[in-house]
Design an enzyme around this catalytic site. Structure first.
Site, PDB file in Angstrom:
ATOM      1  N   TYR A  77       0.835  -1.207   0.000  1.00 29.77           N
ATOM      2  CA  TYR A  77       0.000   0.000   0.000  1.00 29.77           C
ATOM      3  C   TYR A  77       0.868   1.255   0.000  1.00 29.77           C
ATOM      4  O   TYR A  77       0.677   2.172  -0.806  1.00 29.77           O
ATOM      5  CB  TYR A  77      -0.914  -0.038   1.216  1.00 29.77           C
ATOM      6  N   LYS A 113       1.325   4.019  -3.076  1.00 26.62           N
ATOM      7  CA  LYS A 113       1.045   5.438  -2.870  1.00 26.62           C
ATOM      8  C   LYS A 113       2.268   6.299  -3.181  1.00 26.62           C
ATOM      9  O   LYS A 113       2.146   7.405  -3.719  1.00 26.62           O
ATOM     10  CB  LYS A 113       0.588   5.675  -1.429  1.00 26.62           C
TER      11      LYS A 113
END
Length: 318
Positions: free
Chosen positions: A145, A149
């Protein structure tokens, strides 16, 4: 005419942002058109300015519907959260990475580059942090994650360089107090403790009492998202990244603020059972310094009491 697009509009932060855009507009201007994207919508819109598009933002056809009319601002909040992105790599990559690139490339067809606010995350810093995090601390993600990002931040900066969008990436901390059970979120306990203690219910948290995290209320978070959409792009560096100012509080600090609001007996309702992984990733945060962000006008909640008051206000519960 002001046309804003919000991805992840049905989510916790997205819902608050949408309500604020409808009520107060953007940069002093009324929002005349609001296009909302999410996988589903629980209710039909109650405002004629809203257009709902249900589906995955990984679907280019859906994105093209959203951008069929000239767009002034895009708030890209949709993502697969940390726990789910770790379990399902392909889904996380498709939504967190590939769809972000797709959104930016779709904006190439706009006559004027819109504002583009990307909700990044403090997860980009990873698991091993320096004694003090500054705005120059290098990222080192420990989760897919966070890695996805971080790449998104680079893509936003590159799109700004190319003139496709006037981009700004904001690194969000734990935003509270999210209602529900927080399915898919490893950090769900950070919001659940607000509602459990408000209602006088016991809770077991997977971190220690002295475990420290970075916190912001949903109201203050939305303040910053809206500010990013109206900020002079010339004030940003070529990286186009801003670390959102946060409060650094221990779990005990938050519990004490909740007890001060709801009753001293609340402190006895909390059981601490630290999990090594959760403690390392969500409760081992050092002090953080954000003078540049604050000079640009971004703000946190001020105090633990302010965090509790605003996290549990109507804007955070609707």
């Amino acid at each position: 005419m002001t046309h804003a697009v919000v991805t992840g509009a049905e989510g916790f932060v997205g819902g608050c942002l949408v309500r604020r855009l409808l009520a107060k507009g953007l940069g002093g201007q009324r929002v005349e058109r609001l296009t909302l994207l999410d996988t589903h919508f629980a209710t039909a819109p109650d405002d004629a300015r809203i257009r709902q598009l249900a589906g995955s933002i990984a679907d280019q056809a859906l994105r093209r519907q959203a951008f069929a009319e000239p767009v002034d601002a895009v708030f890209h909040l949709a993502s697969i959260p940390g726990g789910e992105a770790e379990r399902n790599y392909n889904l996380g990559r498709a939504v967190n990475l590939e769809a972000t690139l797709g959104l930016l490339e779709d904006l190439r067809e706009q006559a004027q580059p819109p504002r583009f606010v990307f909700a990044s995350t403090v997860a980009v810093y990873g698991e091993t942090l320096p004694p003090v995090v500054t705005e120059e601390t290098l990222p080192a993600p420990a989760l897919s994650y966070g890695a996805q990002k971080l790449v998104g931040e680079i893509l936003v900066a590159d799109a700004a360089r190319k003139g496709w969008a006037q981009g700004c990436s904001l690194r969000l901390p734990g935003v509270v107090a999210r209602p529900g059970d927080g399915a898919g979120l490893i950090s769900a306990f950070m919001s659940q403790i607000f509602w459990k203690l408000r209602d006088g219910m016991p809770i077991t948290v997977p971190v220690s009492a002295d475990g420290t995290a970075w916190w912001i209320s949903v109201g203050a978070c939305v303040d910053n998202l809206l500010h990013a959409a109206t900020l002079d792009p010339a004030s940003l560096s070529s990286r186009r990244v801003v670390q959102m100012p946060v409060l650094r509080l221990s779990m005990a600090d938050v519990v004490a603020a909740l007890a001060a609001r709801f009753g001293a007996d609340r402190t006895g309702l909390v059981t601490y059972e630290p999990d090594v992984f959760v403690q390392a990733n969500f409760a081992s945060y050092p002090p953080i310094e954000t003078p540049r962000a604050q000079a640009l006008g971004f703000k946190h909640d001020g105090t633990a009491a302010g965090l509790v008051a605003r996290a549990m206000s109507e804007e955070g519960q609707e």
